[in-house]
Design a protein around this motif. Structure first.
Motif, PDB file in Angstrom:
ATOM      1  N   CYS A 136      42.147  30.927  52.418  1.00  0.00           N
ATOM      2  CA  CYS A 136      42.999  31.776  51.579  1.00  0.00           C
ATOM      3  C   CYS A 136      42.946  33.186  52.147  1.00  0.00           C
ATOM      4  O   CYS A 136      41.895  33.637  52.582  1.00  0.00           O
ATOM      5  CB  CYS A 136      42.475  31.773  50.135  1.00  0.00           C
ATOM      6  SG  CYS A 136      43.589  32.577  48.966  1.00  0.00           S
ATOM      7  N   THR A 139      40.949  37.575  48.698  1.00  0.00           N
ATOM      8  CA  THR A 139      39.490  37.638  48.800  1.00  0.00           C
ATOM      9  C   THR A 139      38.866  37.856  47.433  1.00  0.00           C
ATOM     10  O   THR A 139      38.085  38.775  47.249  1.00  0.00           O
ATOM     11  CB  THR A 139      39.082  38.785  49.738  1.00  0.00           C
ATOM     12  OG1 THR A 139      39.781  39.968  49.293  1.00  0.00           O
ATOM     13  CG2 THR A 139      39.452  38.517  51.181  1.00  0.00           C
ATOM     14  N   PHE A 142      34.645  36.198  43.555  1.00  0.00           N
ATOM     15  CA  PHE A 142      33.831  35.149  42.939  1.00  0.00           C
ATOM     16  C   PHE A 142      34.188  33.766  43.489  1.00  0.00           C
ATOM     17  O   PHE A 142      33.655  32.758  43.037  1.00  0.00           O
ATOM     18  CB  PHE A 142      34.069  35.145  41.417  1.00  0.00           C
ATOM     19  CG  PHE A 142      35.524  34.996  41.090  1.00  0.00           C
ATOM     20  CD1 PHE A 142      36.066  33.745  40.921  1.00  0.00           C
ATOM     21  CD2 PHE A 142      36.353  36.108  41.027  1.00  0.00           C
ATOM     22  CE1 PHE A 142      37.425  33.588  40.689  1.00  0.00           C
ATOM     23  CE2 PHE A 142      37.715  35.962  40.786  1.00  0.00           C
ATOM     24  CZ  PHE A 142      38.246  34.699  40.617  1.00  0.00           C
ATOM     25  N   CYS A 143      35.134  33.716  44.441  1.00  0.00           N
ATOM     26  CA  CYS A 143      35.674  32.420  44.869  1.00  0.00           C
ATOM     27  C   CYS A 143      35.178  32.037  46.259  1.00  0.00           C
ATOM     28  O   CYS A 143      35.272  32.825  47.196  1.00  0.00           O
ATOM     29  CB  CYS A 143      37.199  32.481  44.850  1.00  0.00           C
ATOM     30  SG  CYS A 143      37.984  31.009  45.528  1.00  0.00           S
ATOM     31  N   SER A 229      47.035  33.722  41.613  1.00  0.00           N
ATOM     32  CA  SER A 229      46.217  34.900  41.346  1.00  0.00           C
ATOM     33  C   SER A 229      47.092  36.067  40.891  1.00  0.00           C
ATOM     34  O   SER A 229      46.584  37.106  40.508  1.00  0.00           O
ATOM     35  CB  SER A 229      45.461  35.273  42.618  1.00  0.00           C
ATOM     36  OG  SER A 229      46.394  35.486  43.653  1.00  0.00           O
TER      37      SER A 229
END
Ligand code: SAH
Ligand code: SF4
Length: 397
Positions: A136, A139, A142-143, A229
């Motif tokens: 991805c 940024t 928490f991912c 997101s």
């Protein structure tokens, strides 16, 4: 029409032809395009529409991969097809099954890249969580996927191919001549795997159109949820061109915190996002927008946050449900999960304000298949722990 979102660098679009042969893959082509390639390769124009319909059904309704099995086509035509075309989906590299029945697949796509796909069985449904990108570009701090640099966008074939792969594994392609809808084990799709689906809009759209096509996989648009997101310029297009349900990775109630957790917020902030959701066409109470809210200890989980969350949603009059996600830790993750009591207290405030506030049950965490834990183990372009912490604003501690 909305302005197009910037597509990030590093995106490599694959040629349609197979790297080790020159066969054209029919999977993932919208009907009009399948018609074109058939005509280009010798199918008489007058027959093309009918041939598309026949081939389409074999591929998407009955799950066939071999032209020889398409028995309503002449033998000569089948061997012509065989010479020029293929029906190819991602290859399963490994499969893990959790103690709770969740299945996690690692699949290999063209170029040797790998993505993860997760199947979550429940009493009344079976949900497939699919990926839209390798890694991805965003940024979110928490991912886990956000720590993997984007390698490339998946093609429509690779996206709908994940659904076909899972139907293979669940052994649930209907037999020709029988009802197609009996006891589906794969009843829902969520675009909540690796990647930001709205940064790969056209490919995701084409793949989901195929998944919804009544002559094929035939899933209702209400059984498909796209999670973003917050790529604001593409949100209205999602309703217009895909028509599926929408989930938003909201996660914070102030710009200050959301800038850190979901950095795309610096580009489209909380108010801009909420306005786009308020304008989302066709929202009705039965088609609420899901607000995903990951519970991070001491970061976004106070009573004040809960009150602020509901007052924002009220202010913009958005039909919503709030899905609270206990944070899933991953090696090197800079946060910890809120306590169960904290999550419950937060959920109660949201619920008392009139919104459904289910707490997402963590599934498959013994096999690292839970939300935000996906990341191909083989990828090389890792960010360092220091970089992750710096992005999470933790370097001073
Ligand atoms: N890129 C899209 C879809 C993939 S992420 C998006 O961000 O919406 C799917 C969901 O899992 C998102 O809500 C994401 O914020 C959440 N998530 C990511 N990492 C997580 C973690 N470690 N624990 C719990 N949820 C996480
Ligand atoms: Fe990308 Fe979604 Fe993870 Fe953010 S939460 S880094 S957008 S996959």
């Amino acid at each position: 029409m909305t302005a197009k979102a910037p597509i990030t660098q590093d995106v490599l679009t694959l040629p349609r032809k197979d790297a080790d042969g020159d066969k054209i893959n029919l999977v993932g082509l919208p009907r009009a395009q399948m018609r074109e390639v058939l005509i280009e390769n010798g199918t008489p124009e007058k027959q093309a529409k009918m041939r598309v319909g026949q081939i389409w059904q074999w591929i998407y309704q009955w799950g066939k991969r071999d032209f020889a099995e398409m028995t309503n086509l002449s033998k000569a035509y089948r061997s012509d097809l065989e010479e020029k075309f293929e029906i190819r989906i991602p290859e399963v590299v490994s499969k893990q099954v959790s103690t709770d029945g969740t299945r996690k697949y690692l699949v290999r796509i063209n170029g040797g890249h790998e993505v993860e796909v997760v199947y979550i069985p429940e009493d009344d449904r079976g949900t497939l969580c699919i990926s839209s990108q390798v890694g991805c570009t965003l940024t979110c701090s928490f991912c886990h996927t956000g720590t993997q640099k984007l390698v490339r966008n998946l093609t429509p074939a690779e996206i709908v191919g994940q659904v076909m792969m899972a139907r293979d594994d669940l052994d649930e392609w209907p037999v020709p001549g029988t009802p197609t809808d009996a006891n589906r084990r794969l009843s829902n799709i969520v675009l909540m795997g690796m990647g930001e689906p709205l940064y790969n809009f056209e490919n995701v759209r084409d793949a989901m159109k195929i998944a919804m096509d009544p002559e094929g996989i035939s899933l209702s648009r209400r059984r498909i949820t796209l999670s973003t997101s917050g790529v604001v310029p593409e949100i209205a297009r999602t309703a217009e061109e895909i028509g599926c349900l929408l989930a938003i990775s909201f996660h914070a109630t102030t710009n200050e915190t959301r800038d850190v957790l979901v950095p795309i917020n610096k580009r489209w902030n909380v108010d801009t996002l909420l306005q786009a959701l308020a304008d989302y066409p066709k929202v009705s109470n039965s088609e609420r927008i899901t607000f995903e809210y990951v519970m991070l200890h001491g970061v976004n989980d106070s009573n004040e946050d809960a009150h602020r969350l509901v007052s924002l949603i009220k202010q913009y009059k958005i039909p919503a449900k709030i899905n609270l996600i206990p944070f899933n830790e991953w090696p090197g993750s800079p946060y910890t999960r809120s306590s169960n009591n904290r999550i419950r207290a937060f959920a109660d405030i949201v619920h008392d304000a009139g919104y459904a506030s289910p707490i997402r049950k963590t599934r498959g965490d013994d096999i690292m298949a839970a939300c935000g834990q996906l990341k191909s183990a083989t990828e090389r372009a890792r960010k360092s722990r220091k970089q992750i912490e710096a992005e999470a604003g933790m370097t001073k501690e």
